[in-house]
Write a protein that holds these residues in place. Structure first.
Motif, PDB file in Angstrom:
ATOM      1  N   ALA A   1      -2.926  -4.684   2.700  1.00  0.00           N
ATOM      2  CA  ALA A   1      -2.828  -4.409   1.009  1.00  0.00           C
ATOM      3  C   ALA A   1      -1.687  -3.808   0.416  1.00  0.00           C
ATOM      4  O   ALA A   1      -0.829  -4.714  -0.193  1.00  0.00           O
ATOM      5  N   LEU A   2      -1.199  -3.183   1.653  1.00  0.00           N
ATOM      6  CA  LEU A   2       0.386  -2.897   1.389  1.00  0.00           C
ATOM      7  C   LEU A   2       1.026  -3.962   2.144  1.00  0.00           C
ATOM      8  O   LEU A   2       2.331  -4.813   1.007  1.00  0.00           O
ATOM      9  N   GLU A   3       1.085  -5.373   2.479  1.00  0.00           N
ATOM     10  CA  GLU A   3       1.438  -6.179   2.979  1.00  0.00           C
ATOM     11  C   GLU A   3       0.988  -7.363   1.914  1.00  0.00           C
ATOM     12  O   GLU A   3       2.352  -7.780   1.644  1.00  0.00           O
ATOM     13  N   LYS A   4       0.111  -7.434   1.301  1.00  0.00           N
ATOM     14  CA  LYS A   4       0.308  -8.602   0.231  1.00  0.00           C
ATOM     15  C   LYS A   4       0.617  -7.915  -0.795  1.00  0.00           C
ATOM     16  O   LYS A   4       0.856  -8.910  -2.069  1.00  0.00           O
ATOM     17  N   ASN A   5       1.129  -7.265  -0.707  1.00  0.00           N
ATOM     18  CA  ASN A   5       1.746  -6.424  -2.323  1.00  0.00           C
ATOM     19  C   ASN A   5       3.356  -6.476  -2.010  1.00  0.00           C
ATOM     20  O   ASN A   5       4.321  -5.823  -2.282  1.00  0.00           O
ATOM     21  N   GLY A   6       3.888  -6.839  -0.685  1.00  0.00           N
ATOM     22  CA  GLY A   6       5.468  -7.156  -0.987  1.00  0.00           C
ATOM     23  C   GLY A   6       5.922  -5.464  -0.093  1.00  0.00           C
ATOM     24  O   GLY A   6       6.995  -5.646   0.092  1.00  0.00           O
ATOM     25  N   VAL A   7       4.682  -4.298   0.644  1.00  0.00           N
ATOM     26  CA  VAL A   7       5.584  -3.740   1.384  1.00  0.00           C
ATOM     27  C   VAL A   7       5.960  -3.789   2.925  1.00  0.00           C
ATOM     28  O   VAL A   7       4.618  -4.322   3.439  1.00  0.00           O
ATOM     29  N   THR A   8       7.111  -4.561   2.895  1.00  0.00           N
ATOM     30  CA  THR A   8       7.169  -5.095   4.460  1.00  0.00           C
ATOM     31  C   THR A   8       8.394  -4.140   5.026  1.00  0.00           C
ATOM     32  O   THR A   8       9.294  -2.605   4.995  1.00  0.00           O
ATOM     33  N   PRO A   9       8.675  -4.042   6.370  1.00  0.00           N
ATOM     34  CA  PRO A   9       9.096  -2.780   6.913  1.00  0.00           C
ATOM     35  C   PRO A   9      10.309  -2.518   6.346  1.00  0.00           C
ATOM     36  O   PRO A   9      10.679  -1.076   6.698  1.00  0.00           O
ATOM     37  N   ASP A  10      11.503  -4.216   5.847  1.00  0.00           N
ATOM     38  CA  ASP A  10      12.685  -2.962   6.157  1.00  0.00           C
ATOM     39  C   ASP A  10      12.368  -2.553   4.159  1.00  0.00           C
ATOM     40  O   ASP A  10      13.731  -2.362   3.983  1.00  0.00           O
ATOM     41  N   LYS A  11      11.660  -2.090   3.965  1.00  0.00           N
ATOM     42  CA  LYS A  11      11.339  -1.500   2.392  1.00  0.00           C
ATOM     43  C   LYS A  11      12.072  -0.355   2.549  1.00  0.00           C
ATOM     44  O   LYS A  11      12.368   0.028   1.362  1.00  0.00           O
ATOM     45  N   GLY A  12      11.435   0.650   3.575  1.00  0.00           N
ATOM     46  CA  GLY A  12      11.767   2.259   3.170  1.00  0.00           C
ATOM     47  C   GLY A  12      10.644   2.530   4.379  1.00  0.00           C
ATOM     48  O   GLY A  12       9.695   2.245   5.038  1.00  0.00           O
ATOM     49  N   GLU A  13      10.271   4.148   4.425  1.00  0.00           N
ATOM     50  CA  GLU A  13       9.213   4.972   5.024  1.00  0.00           C
ATOM     51  C   GLU A  13       7.776   4.832   3.970  1.00  0.00           C
ATOM     52  O   GLU A  13       7.953   4.423   3.228  1.00  0.00           O
TER      53      GLU A  13
END
Length: 331
Positions: A138-150
């Motif tokens: 769900a995080l991935e599908k909403n664009g939360v990638t490792p470079d976005k932060g903690e």
């Protein structure tokens, strides 16, 4: 007859015990499975101890997870000898579940054993690890990638939390773990958390908006904790909510959603479509399928037999359990 945990409720009261169970207790289904392993989850703990209204009909075999070998099949999806896996679909609540040596199930609920894992490993993962994977997807599908932060993980020493940390760390995220157990810091950092914070920082009533910190979060706690997480998520971030250990209330405002574009993604693992389950288990296989991961499975999970389930359920309700409990129903 077969051995299993049985919950009964009648004029003598509510009780759970390991006993010999007649096959007539098993409900209708087109696949009969000789169970190898089950698990003990929070929902199972509520059912066995009677501390939550989980069981809807009696008598009931608890256990929301199971893996085993097909003994009889009237389905064209599975044949005798197939090893199958089940998570959720109301087993252990309205349909007899996995904490017994035999189960009769609907084939629509089952998937084949993922090739990446042994039967025991699938139960070390279980509903908790599968739910954690759904949260990460769900995080991935909403664009939360490792470079976005903690990424914050609450309830970190539990099953969902433990696997969420391990999955996120393997994928390159910076993980911050929240727990109320200071003695588990080394365990959580061993799973991949770069920082561990005290849950009290999030569990009290807070402000509608606070300083942005988290790019995303996996929350199994709910209540004030979830409200405070939403208030501190970065612009455009996502919270995957999958539990209510603190409470089912959400004392929040709409401000994080309309001012920062925060997404609150609800994660249901019980009735999830088969295609989503297969995707989650495939991803788990890609992340953890190599021999070096066995130490991680051993670290996260503890194995018991049926005779240890009642005490383990009490310990789980008292917050004394770390990670996952795997139950060898034939041990």
């Amino acid at each position: 007859m077969f051995r299993g945990m049985l919950i009964e409720k009648d004029e003598q009261g509510y009780r759970a015990a390991v006993k010999d169970i007649d096959e007539s207790v098993l409900p209708e289904g087109d696949v009969t499975v000789n169970v190898q392993y089950s698990t003990l989850n929070y929902k199972d703990g509520l059912a066995i101890t009677g501390k939550g209204p989980v069981v809807r009909q009696f008598p009931m075999v608890p256990g929301i997870d199971l893996v085993g070998v097909v003994a009889q099949s009237d389905s064209n999806k599975f044949v005798v000898g197939d090893t199958v896996l089940l998570n959720g679909f109301g087993v252990g609540e309205v349909h007899c579940g996995g904490l017994a040596q035999k189960a009769r199930l609907k084939s629509d609920w089952l998937i084949h054993l993922p090739k990446a894992f042994s039967a025991r490993q699938t139960m070390a993962i279980g509903t908790a690890g599968y739910t954690a994977m759904l949260c990460v997807i769900a995080l991935e599908k909403n664009g939360v990638t490792p470079d976005k932060g903690e990424i914050l993980v609450t309830g970190a020493n539990g099953g969902v939390g433990s696997f969420a940390i391990a999955i996120l760390a393997k994928l390159g995220y910076q993980v911050v773990a929240s727990t109320g157990r200071a003695d588990q810091v080394d365990y959580l950092k061993g799973l991949g958390a770069k920082e561990v914070i005290d849950r009290q920082l999030l569990s009290e009533p807070g402000r509608p908006l606070t300083k942005e910190r988290w790019a995303g979060a996996v929350d199994s706690v709910g209540s004030h904790t979830l409200a405070n997480i939403c208030a501190s998520i970065k612009y455009g971030g996502t919270v995957a909510a999958c539990g209510l250990a603190q409470g089912m209330d959400l004392p929040a405002t709409v401000m994080p959603f309309i001012l920062r574009g925060v997404t609150l993604a609800g994660i249901d693992s019980v009735m999830r479509p088969i295609s989503d389950r297969e995707e989650a288990w495939q991803r788990l296989g890609e992340i953890f399928a190599n021999s070096s991961e066995q130490a991680m499975f051993d670290n996260i999970s503890t194995e018991i037999n049926l005779n240890g389930v009642i005490q383990a359920a009490e310990d789980l309700m008292a917050g004394k359990i770390r990670g996952r409990i795997v139950v060898d129903v034939n041990g």
